[in-house]
Design an enzyme around this catalytic site. Structure first.
Site, PDB file in Angstrom:
ATOM      1  N   GLU A   1       0.809  -1.215   0.000  1.00  0.00           N
ATOM      2  CA  GLU A   1       0.000   0.000   0.000  1.00  0.00           C
ATOM      3  C   GLU A   1       0.844   1.267   0.000  1.00  0.00           C
ATOM      4  O   GLU A   1       0.340   2.362   0.231  1.00  0.00           O
ATOM      5  CB  GLU A   1      -0.966  -0.027   1.189  1.00  0.00           C
ATOM      6  CG  GLU A   1      -1.917  -1.220   1.092  1.00  0.00           C
ATOM      7  CD  GLU A   1      -2.943  -1.269   2.200  1.00  0.00           C
ATOM      8  OE1 GLU A   1      -2.958  -0.342   3.039  1.00  0.00           O
ATOM      9  OE2 GLU A   1      -3.730  -2.224   2.229  1.00  0.00           O
TER      10      GLU A   1
ATOM     11  N   LYS B   1     -15.501  -2.160   2.192  1.00  0.00           N
ATOM     12  CA  LYS B   1     -14.745  -2.583   1.017  1.00  0.00           C
ATOM     13  C   LYS B   1     -15.731  -3.182   0.024  1.00  0.00           C
ATOM     14  O   LYS B   1     -16.357  -4.207   0.305  1.00  0.00           O
ATOM     15  CB  LYS B   1     -13.683  -3.615   1.400  1.00  0.00           C
ATOM     16  CG  LYS B   1     -12.564  -3.069   2.276  1.00  0.00           C
ATOM     17  CD  LYS B   1     -11.636  -4.192   2.721  1.00  0.00           C
ATOM     18  CE  LYS B   1     -10.420  -3.659   3.483  1.00  0.00           C
ATOM     19  NZ  LYS B   1      -9.593  -4.758   4.038  1.00  0.00           N
TER      20      LYS B   1
END
Length: 428
Positions: A206, A336
């Site tokens: 990330e 999500k």
């Protein structure tokens, strides 16, 4: 009907880890088109919707998605052609009906979500609206506070740090543009702090640094040093947040971290001690996804002080969130899209959270694409918070840049969530 679906195309593309994922195009009769790409996770909850992979070891080590692409073309498309793209619930429920499984394992959540999001984008384009406005109406003007993952551990990095994400949160900024600048400056300063300690290495999935540190506390101390060196006040201007991802180090009813085995109550006490020592405003997945009773204890101990976010615990699933609400487990949910697998169900889960005073944090996955839907989703739902990684790697920065554009479009109507987007401690 001008807004009816005319055709759908799907293809296999690559995500930010070089693994295949699904992209879909939805074309309407009036010429409008929507394009969407789906992400995938590394640290995944056991109860997530099923991501369909080919299993052919001769292609992409079995991770190809040609079966999901074929399902879009051969099963989804014939059933959606001529349906009004403005009726998102009908589009999504039709795909769920065709799939017929409890977790979208027949068609694949990656196939269904790609078409679901592409349909919403095509519909927004057909009525001349940006996606955030199409989803949220005229009141969609709240820019989210970003939870920026700048030190990676756990499943997101090959190092010896147990906690998966150490985040900086620019709560004191007055605009999203300012928040992004603060975050970028702290991230740049962090590079120098790590370099001075001989710890500067590569970045994780990330975009955060992944140094080998002696302890989880060392990561927090380094972040405090970087915040101060960048010229900001820890807590007041830039706070901290954690994604513990405790399911990843759970074994036989206990938690293995700092090189030893600990009971659930010991982990709760450990997290409480971190909250006392550091300006932490949010803790995600502090316990295992099925350790419900311990979640209740954690919430009783820390729920009035910090945001307690369920990711693996809730997996964007309304029924699991309802269980958490009924038990008073956690006080926030991570959202999500690919955990549940359709836009309609995602919006329903966010609505359930809002009605029960649970906050929603819109989130990326560790395997991302250049798709920026979650930026629009955060503004469209007035969620007030977004997690989309560090201040490097273009698949992360794309979401931040989209939010900058949205803030510019909104002009004087734009409001930055700042501390109002977070939990009790940040408002005290």
């Amino acid at each position: 009907m001008e807004t009816a679906i005319e055709s759908i195309q799907a293809r296999e593309i690559l995500d930010s880890r070089g693994r295949p994922t699904v992209e879909a195009e939805v074309h309407l009769v009036n010429g409008s088109m929507g394009l969407a790409q789906v992400p995938s996770g590394a640290s995944t909850g056991s109860f997530e919707a099923h991501e369909l992979r080919d299993g052919d070891k001769g292609r992409y080590s079995g991770k190809g998605v040609l079966t999901a692409v074929k399902n879009v073309e051969e099963q989804i498309t014939p059933n959606l052609v001529k349906i009004n793209a403005l009726n998102q619930n009908l589009v999504d429920s039709k795909m769920i009906e065709i799939d017929g499984s409890p977790n979208k394992s027949n068609l694949g959540a990656n196939a269904i979500l790609a078409v679901s999001l592409a349909t919403a984008k095509a519909a927004a384009n057909s009525v001349g609206m940006p996606l955030y406005r199409y989803l949220g109406g005229p009141q969609a003007s709240l820019l989210p506070v970003p939870l920026m993952n700048v030190i990676n551990g756990g499943a997101h990095a090959a190092n010896n740090v147990d906690i998966q994400e150490f985040m900086i949160v620019p709560v004191g900024a007055t605009s999203f543009k300012e928040a992004l600048r603060w975050g970028a400056e702290v991230f740049a300063t962090l590079s120098g702090v790590l370099k001075d300690k001989g710890l500067l290495g590569g970045v994780g999935d990330e975009g955060g640094y992944a140094p080998n540190l002696g302890s989880n506390q060392e990561a927090l101390d380094i972040l405090i040093a970087a915040i101060e060196k960048a010229g900001y006040k820890p807590g007041e201007q830039v706070a901290l947040a954690l994604d513990v991802a405790a399911s990843e180090f759970y074994k036989d009813g206990n938690y293995i971290y700092d090189g030893a085995t600990h009971s659930p109550s010991e982990l709760i006490d450990y997290l409480a001690s971190l909250v006392d020592q550091y300006p932490i405003v949010s803790i995600e997945d502090g316990l295992h996804e099925e350790d419900w009773e311990s979640w209740v204890q954690l919430t009783q101990k820390l729920g009035s002080k910090v945001q307690l976010v369920g990711d693996d615990l809730f997996v964007t699933n309304g029924s699991r969130l309802q269980k958490g609400i009924d038990m008073a487990a956690g006080n926030s949910i991570l959202i999500k899209l690919n955990q549940i697998g359709s836009l309609s169900e995602t919006l329903e889960t966010i609505d359930l959270a809002t009605r029960n005073s649970y906050r929603s944090v819109i989130s990326h996955r560790s395997g991302e694409t250049e798709d920026t839907t979650i930026a629009d989703l955060a503004v469209g739902t007035r969620a007030g918070q977004i997690k989309t990684g560090s201040l490097c790697r273009s698949e992360r920065v794309a979401k931040y840049n989209r939010l900058l554009r949205i803030e510019d479009e909104l002009g004087d109507r734009a409001v930055y969530a700042g501390v109002i987007g977070l939990g009790p401690k940040s408002r005290s």
